[in-house]
Design a protein around this motif. Sequence first.
Motif, mmCIF file in Angstrom:
data_model
loop_
_atom_site.group_PDB
_atom_site.id
_atom_site.type_symbol
_atom_site.label_atom_id
_atom_site.label_comp_id
_atom_site.label_asym_id
_atom_site.label_seq_id
_atom_site.Cartn_x
_atom_site.Cartn_y
_atom_site.Cartn_z
ATOM 1 N N LYS A 15 7.151 4.445 -7.972
ATOM 2 C CA LYS A 15 7.049 5.801 -8.510
ATOM 3 C C LYS A 15 7.244 6.846 -7.413
ATOM 4 N N SER A 16 6.688 6.612 -6.244
ATOM 5 C CA SER A 16 6.739 7.589 -5.159
ATOM 6 C C SER A 16 8.119 7.706 -4.519
ATOM 7 N N TYR A 17 8.840 6.590 -4.427
ATOM 8 C CA TYR A 17 10.116 6.602 -3.708
ATOM 9 C C TYR A 17 11.333 6.326 -4.585
ATOM 10 N N GLY A 18 11.107 5.973 -5.839
ATOM 11 C CA GLY A 18 12.229 5.676 -6.716
ATOM 12 C C GLY A 18 12.974 4.425 -6.314
ATOM 13 N N ILE A 19 12.221 3.414 -5.861
ATOM 14 C CA ILE A 19 12.823 2.147 -5.455
ATOM 15 C C ILE A 19 12.149 1.015 -6.217
ATOM 16 N N GLN A 20 12.756 -0.158 -6.150
ATOM 17 C CA GLN A 20 12.166 -1.351 -6.752
ATOM 18 C C GLN A 20 11.199 -1.971 -5.756
ATOM 19 N N GLU A 21 9.977 -2.246 -6.177
ATOM 20 C CA GLU A 21 9.018 -2.899 -5.284
ATOM 21 C C GLU A 21 9.366 -4.375 -5.136
ATOM 22 N N SER A 22 9.205 -4.868 -3.916
ATOM 23 C CA SER A 22 9.372 -6.286 -3.635
ATOM 24 C C SER A 22 8.422 -6.633 -2.502
ATOM 25 N N GLU A 23 8.730 -7.634 -1.744
ATOM 26 C CA GLU A 23 7.915 -8.003 -0.581
ATOM 27 C C GLU A 23 7.842 -6.792 0.344
ATOM 28 N N ALA A 24 6.754 -6.640 1.079
ATOM 29 C CA ALA A 24 6.468 -5.428 1.846
ATOM 30 C C ALA A 24 7.580 -5.045 2.825
ATOM 31 N N LEU A 25 8.125 -5.998 3.555
ATOM 32 C CA LEU A 25 9.164 -5.676 4.534
ATOM 33 C C LEU A 25 10.421 -5.156 3.844
ATOM 34 N N HIS A 26 10.809 -5.780 2.730
ATOM 35 C CA HIS A 26 11.988 -5.311 1.990
ATOM 36 C C HIS A 26 11.722 -3.935 1.400
ATOM 37 N N THR A 27 10.502 -3.708 0.938
ATOM 38 C CA THR A 27 10.131 -2.395 0.405
ATOM 39 C C THR A 27 10.215 -1.342 1.504
ATOM 40 N N MET A 28 9.730 -1.687 2.705
ATOM 41 C CA MET A 28 9.814 -0.766 3.837
ATOM 42 C C MET A 28 11.274 -0.444 4.154
ATOM 43 N N ALA B 293 24.202 1.344 10.663
ATOM 44 C CA ALA B 293 23.566 1.200 9.346
ATOM 45 C C ALA B 293 22.342 0.285 9.383
ATOM 46 N N VAL B 294 21.555 0.398 10.467
ATOM 47 C CA VAL B 294 20.335 -0.392 10.630
ATOM 48 C C VAL B 294 19.131 0.506 10.354
ATOM 49 N N VAL B 295 18.170 -0.011 9.617
ATOM 50 C CA VAL B 295 16.963 0.760 9.308
ATOM 51 C C VAL B 295 16.191 1.047 10.589
ATOM 52 N N ASP B 296 15.767 2.287 10.750
ATOM 53 C CA ASP B 296 14.931 2.703 11.879
ATOM 54 C C ASP B 296 13.477 2.485 11.453
ATOM 55 N N TYR B 297 12.914 1.350 11.850
ATOM 56 C CA TYR B 297 11.569 0.982 11.405
ATOM 57 C C TYR B 297 10.497 1.933 11.926
ATOM 58 N N GLU B 298 10.677 2.425 13.143
ATOM 59 C CA GLU B 298 9.692 3.353 13.698
ATOM 60 C C GLU B 298 9.647 4.648 12.881
ATOM 61 N N ARG B 299 10.797 5.187 12.593
ATOM 62 C CA ARG B 299 10.863 6.418 11.788
ATOM 63 C C ARG B 299 10.381 6.177 10.362
ATOM 64 N N THR B 300 10.743 5.039 9.794
ATOM 65 C CA THR B 300 10.297 4.698 8.442
ATOM 66 C C THR B 300 8.778 4.568 8.399
#
Length: 120
Positions: free
Chosen positions: A65-78, A92-99
């Motif tokens: 609801k908050s992000y408009g994404i599908q929930e899955s395992e925590a790391l994939h959700t992040m 095109a790599v996720v910036d985990y620190e910023r996230t």
Amino acid sequence: QWIRIRAGRDLLDTPGVLYVKPTSEESGMRLAFIGSLNDNNLNLEELALDLLKWTLVNYPGLISKSYGIQESEALHTMEDIGIKRGAIKKGAVVDYERTAKIILDDFRSATWGRITLEEP
């Protein structure tokens, strides 16, 4: 928060009495989630991941609801949150620190809504 009562009188409002060492890992994690422990002494990526794990179990559907994404395992959700919020590095790599900072800031500012970390 410092509150000026009158000239020469200031009051420091704190979230309660904080012990130097939390009584358990769980209570320490809760204090870290809400920002009562110094973020500079914490691994924010792990903290945000732990917060997501906890939220996915205790408030299913809230992250979707908050992000408009599908929930899955925590790391994939992040990762999905990072992509959705544009926290991407070159290649095109996720910036985990910023996230992680986005997740913690959103939680701490009640963007997710009113939730509680403890049951009465």
